[in-house]
Scaffold this motif. Structure first.
Motif, PDB file in Angstrom:
ATOM      1  N   TYR A 248     -23.103  27.186   1.300  1.00  0.00           N
ATOM      2  CA  TYR A 248     -21.952  26.900   2.157  1.00  0.00           C
ATOM      3  C   TYR A 248     -21.279  28.222   2.537  1.00  0.00           C
ATOM      4  O   TYR A 248     -21.230  29.162   1.750  1.00  0.00           O
ATOM      5  CB  TYR A 248     -20.908  26.051   1.419  1.00  0.00           C
ATOM      6  N   TRP A 249     -20.743  28.250   3.740  1.00  0.00           N
ATOM      7  CA  TRP A 249     -19.914  29.373   4.167  1.00  0.00           C
ATOM      8  C   TRP A 249     -18.547  28.843   4.600  1.00  0.00           C
ATOM      9  O   TRP A 249     -18.452  27.881   5.371  1.00  0.00           O
ATOM     10  CB  TRP A 249     -20.563  30.136   5.322  1.00  0.00           C
ATOM     11  N   TYR A 250     -17.514  29.508   4.102  1.00  0.00           N
ATOM     12  CA  TYR A 250     -16.139  29.268   4.508  1.00  0.00           C
ATOM     13  C   TYR A 250     -15.535  30.613   4.921  1.00  0.00           C
ATOM     14  O   TYR A 250     -16.020  31.666   4.521  1.00  0.00           O
ATOM     15  CB  TYR A 250     -15.298  28.703   3.352  1.00  0.00           C
ATOM     16  N   ARG A 251     -14.471  30.535   5.670  1.00  0.00           N
ATOM     17  CA  ARG A 251     -13.709  31.751   5.926  1.00  0.00           C
ATOM     18  C   ARG A 251     -12.229  31.464   5.756  1.00  0.00           C
ATOM     19  O   ARG A 251     -11.785  30.321   5.883  1.00  0.00           O
ATOM     20  CB  ARG A 251     -13.992  32.310   7.326  1.00  0.00           C
ATOM     21  N   GLN A 252     -11.486  32.524   5.494  1.00  0.00           N
ATOM     22  CA  GLN A 252     -10.051  32.401   5.304  1.00  0.00           C
ATOM     23  C   GLN A 252      -9.373  33.490   6.118  1.00  0.00           C
ATOM     24  O   GLN A 252      -9.497  34.681   5.796  1.00  0.00           O
ATOM     25  CB  GLN A 252      -9.670  32.499   3.829  1.00  0.00           C
ATOM     26  N   ILE A 253      -8.714  33.049   7.150  1.00  0.00           N
ATOM     27  CA  ILE A 253      -7.918  33.951   7.966  1.00  0.00           C
ATOM     28  C   ILE A 253      -6.572  34.094   7.282  1.00  0.00           C
ATOM     29  O   ILE A 253      -6.055  33.142   6.706  1.00  0.00           O
ATOM     30  CB  ILE A 253      -7.784  33.401   9.405  1.00  0.00           C
ATOM     31  N   HIS A 254      -6.014  35.267   7.348  1.00  0.00           N
ATOM     32  CA  HIS A 254      -4.810  35.600   6.593  1.00  0.00           C
ATOM     33  C   HIS A 254      -3.761  34.488   6.650  1.00  0.00           C
ATOM     34  O   HIS A 254      -3.410  33.996   7.717  1.00  0.00           O
ATOM     35  CB  HIS A 254      -4.212  36.895   7.141  1.00  0.00           C
ATOM     36  N   SER A 255      -3.318  34.088   5.448  1.00  0.00           N
ATOM     37  CA  SER A 255      -2.233  33.126   5.290  1.00  0.00           C
ATOM     38  C   SER A 255      -2.614  31.697   5.674  1.00  0.00           C
ATOM     39  O   SER A 255      -1.739  30.839   5.781  1.00  0.00           O
ATOM     40  CB  SER A 255      -0.994  33.532   6.103  1.00  0.00           C
ATOM     41  N   GLN A 256      -3.889  31.432   5.880  1.00  0.00           N
ATOM     42  CA  GLN A 256      -4.314  30.071   6.201  1.00  0.00           C
ATOM     43  C   GLN A 256      -5.218  29.517   5.108  1.00  0.00           C
ATOM     44  O   GLN A 256      -5.737  30.260   4.275  1.00  0.00           O
ATOM     45  CB  GLN A 256      -5.042  30.038   7.544  1.00  0.00           C
ATOM     46  N   GLY A 257      -5.430  28.204   5.106  1.00  0.00           N
ATOM     47  CA  GLY A 257      -6.369  27.587   4.188  1.00  0.00           C
ATOM     48  C   GLY A 257      -7.801  27.911   4.578  1.00  0.00           C
ATOM     49  O   GLY A 257      -8.085  28.218   5.738  1.00  0.00           O
ATOM     50  N   PRO A 258      -8.725  27.873   3.630  1.00  0.00           N
ATOM     51  CA  PRO A 258     -10.134  28.134   3.962  1.00  0.00           C
ATOM     52  C   PRO A 258     -10.646  27.156   5.018  1.00  0.00           C
ATOM     53  O   PRO A 258     -10.316  25.974   4.991  1.00  0.00           O
ATOM     54  CB  PRO A 258     -10.846  27.944   2.618  1.00  0.00           C
ATOM     55  N   GLN A 259     -11.465  27.686   5.895  1.00  0.00           N
ATOM     56  CA  GLN A 259     -12.036  26.903   6.991  1.00  0.00           C
ATOM     57  C   GLN A 259     -13.540  26.794   6.805  1.00  0.00           C
ATOM     58  O   GLN A 259     -14.222  27.800   6.632  1.00  0.00           O
ATOM     59  CB  GLN A 259     -11.717  27.578   8.328  1.00  0.00           C
ATOM     60  N   TYR A 260     -14.048  25.587   6.830  1.00  0.00           N
ATOM     61  CA  TYR A 260     -15.486  25.359   6.731  1.00  0.00           C
ATOM     62  C   TYR A 260     -16.187  25.926   7.965  1.00  0.00           C
ATOM     63  O   TYR A 260     -15.704  25.761   9.097  1.00  0.00           O
ATOM     64  CB  TYR A 260     -15.777  23.870   6.610  1.00  0.00           C
ATOM     65  N   ILE A 261     -17.321  26.604   7.745  1.00  0.00           N
ATOM     66  CA  ILE A 261     -18.089  27.136   8.867  1.00  0.00           C
ATOM     67  C   ILE A 261     -19.408  26.383   9.021  1.00  0.00           C
ATOM     68  O   ILE A 261     -19.688  25.788  10.055  1.00  0.00           O
ATOM     69  CB  ILE A 261     -18.376  28.640   8.690  1.00  0.00           C
ATOM     70  N   ILE A 262     -20.215  26.407   7.972  1.00  0.00           N
ATOM     71  CA  ILE A 262     -21.568  25.862   8.092  1.00  0.00           C
ATOM     72  C   ILE A 262     -22.166  25.724   6.701  1.00  0.00           C
ATOM     73  O   ILE A 262     -21.690  26.354   5.757  1.00  0.00           O
ATOM     74  CB  ILE A 262     -22.427  26.803   8.973  1.00  0.00           C
ATOM     75  N   HIS A 263     -23.187  24.899   6.547  1.00  0.00           N
ATOM     76  CA  HIS A 263     -23.924  24.866   5.301  1.00  0.00           C
ATOM     77  C   HIS A 263     -25.384  24.533   5.575  1.00  0.00           C
ATOM     78  O   HIS A 263     -25.716  23.992   6.652  1.00  0.00           O
ATOM     79  CB  HIS A 263     -23.319  23.872   4.294  1.00  0.00           C
ATOM     80  N   GLY A 264     -26.237  24.844   4.603  1.00  0.00           N
ATOM     81  CA  GLY A 264     -27.655  24.572   4.756  1.00  0.00           C
ATOM     82  C   GLY A 264     -28.349  24.508   3.411  1.00  0.00           C
ATOM     83  O   GLY A 264     -27.846  25.017   2.412  1.00  0.00           O
ATOM     84  N   LEU A 265     -29.528  23.903   3.416  1.00  0.00           N
ATOM     85  CA  LEU A 265     -30.319  23.779   2.191  1.00  0.00           C
ATOM     86  C   LEU A 265     -31.484  24.754   2.206  1.00  0.00           C
ATOM     87  O   LEU A 265     -31.614  25.599   1.339  1.00  0.00           O
ATOM     88  CB  LEU A 265     -30.812  22.344   2.031  1.00  0.00           C
ATOM     89  N   LYS A 266     -32.356  24.625   3.182  1.00  0.00           N
ATOM     90  CA  LYS A 266     -33.478  25.559   3.275  1.00  0.00           C
ATOM     91  C   LYS A 266     -33.864  25.876   4.709  1.00  0.00           C
ATOM     92  O   LYS A 266     -34.489  26.902   4.960  1.00  0.00           O
ATOM     93  CB  LYS A 266     -34.687  25.029   2.507  1.00  0.00           C
ATOM     94  N   ASN A 267     -33.477  25.038   5.635  1.00  0.00           N
ATOM     95  CA  ASN A 267     -33.762  25.312   7.032  1.00  0.00           C
ATOM     96  C   ASN A 267     -32.610  26.079   7.657  1.00  0.00           C
ATOM     97  O   ASN A 267     -31.478  26.003   7.212  1.00  0.00           O
ATOM     98  CB  ASN A 267     -33.978  24.008   7.801  1.00  0.00           C
ATOM     99  N   ASN A 268     -32.911  26.838   8.688  1.00  0.00           N
ATOM    100  CA  ASN A 268     -31.854  27.519   9.412  1.00  0.00           C
ATOM    101  C   ASN A 268     -30.978  26.480  10.116  1.00  0.00           C
ATOM    102  O   ASN A 268     -31.457  25.436  10.562  1.00  0.00           O
ATOM    103  CB  ASN A 268     -32.449  28.497  10.423  1.00  0.00           C
ATOM    104  N   GLU A 269     -29.699  26.772  10.208  1.00  0.00           N
ATOM    105  CA  GLU A 269     -28.754  25.854  10.807  1.00  0.00           C
ATOM    106  C   GLU A 269     -27.918  26.575  11.848  1.00  0.00           C
ATOM    107  O   GLU A 269     -27.646  27.780  11.709  1.00  0.00           O
ATOM    108  CB  GLU A 269     -27.823  25.256   9.745  1.00  0.00           C
ATOM    109  N   THR A 270     -27.513  25.841  12.860  1.00  0.00           N
ATOM    110  CA  THR A 270     -26.642  26.411  13.903  1.00  0.00           C
ATOM    111  C   THR A 270     -25.621  25.365  14.305  1.00  0.00           C
ATOM    112  O   THR A 270     -25.951  24.175  14.423  1.00  0.00           O
ATOM    113  CB  THR A 270     -27.461  26.838  15.139  1.00  0.00           C
ATOM    114  N   ASN A 271     -24.388  25.796  14.483  1.00  0.00           N
ATOM    115  CA  ASN A 271     -23.367  24.932  15.066  1.00  0.00           C
ATOM    116  C   ASN A 271     -22.553  25.756  16.055  1.00  0.00           C
ATOM    117  O   ASN A 271     -22.930  26.891  16.394  1.00  0.00           O
ATOM    118  CB  ASN A 271     -22.514  24.262  13.992  1.00  0.00           C
TER     119      ASN A 271
END
Lengths: 112, 116
Positions: free
Chosen positions: A34-57
């Motif tokens: 899983y990848w999340y990001r956190q912009i200053h002073s905000q809650g973490p934001q979900y970006i993308i997740h994957g198991l074994k295949n490449n993923e794009t959103n």
């Protein structure tokens, strides 16, 4: 303890692709990346997740190596608003032990 | 609501007072998580609720901290006799059942607590 290793920081130029690496050499067969990001002073934001295949959103692409021991998050055209701390997390895909364990993440700075 | 809602967004309290922080998860989400992030630090897991199961309280730092989840929806995190080291942003998150493969956890914007 986090099961991932990320460089502490990186930067890239606005408009260019940002490639954020992550090592997870001890990942188990039942764990997603899983990848999340956190912009200053905000809650973490979900970006993308994957198991074994490449993923794009609409936000990013996730490239996972064939052995699943590492992955790369790609922001194809970074903007100043993408400056944030990015967290790579491995997590069991089902079951009670499914909480996210955050490490230190990588600080991405996008420069004009 | 569309996302995880937390209140209050900011709270300043005097040392020794009790505080309650509220979390409304996304409708239909059975799993609920509380995390804490002190200034300049990483996210620290506090407690996890899933349905009617006993909560995972393994991250609560002391017995001054407690949380409950009523009716499987709204959750309240209570800190008794607050100390200055409790100053942090308290983040709530929710997800569909962890039994669903690859479910995603969504976070609220947090409640900023300052103990003076």
């Amino acid at each position: 303890d986090a099961k991932t290793t990320q460089p502490p920081s990186m930067d890239c130029a606005e408009g260019r692709a940002a490639n954020l690496p992550c090592n997870h050499s001890t990942i188990s067969g039942n764990e997603y990346v899983y990848w999340y990001r956190q912009i200053h002073s905000q809650g973490p934001q979900y970006i993308i997740h994957g198991l074994k295949n490449n993923e794009t959103n609409e936000m990013a692409s996730l490239i996972i190596t064939e052995d699943r021991k590492s992955s790369t998050l790609i922001l194809p055209h970074a903007t100043l608003r993408d400056t944030a701390v990015y967290y790579c997390i491995v997590r069991p895909f089902t079951g009670a032990n499914s909480k996210l364990t955050f490490g230190k993440g990588i600080t991405l700075s996008v420069r004009p | 609501g569309a996302g995880v809602s937390q209140s209050p967004s900011n709270k300043v309290t005097e040392k020794g007072k009790d505080v309650e922080l509220r979390c409304d998860p996304i409708s239909g989400h059975t799993a609920l998580y509380w995390y804490r992030q002190s200034l300049g630090q990483g996210l620290e897991f506090l407690i996890y609720f899933q349905g009617n199961s006993a909560p995972d309280k393994s991250g609560l730092p002391s017995d001054r901290f407690s949380a409950e989840r009523t009716g499987g929806s709204v959750s309240t995190l209570t800190i008794q006799r607050t100390q200055q080291e409790d100053s942090a942003v308290y983040l709530c998150a929710s997800s569909l059942s962890p039994d669903l493969s690859g479910n995603t956890i969504y976070f609220g914007e947090g409640s900023w607590l300052t103990v003076v």
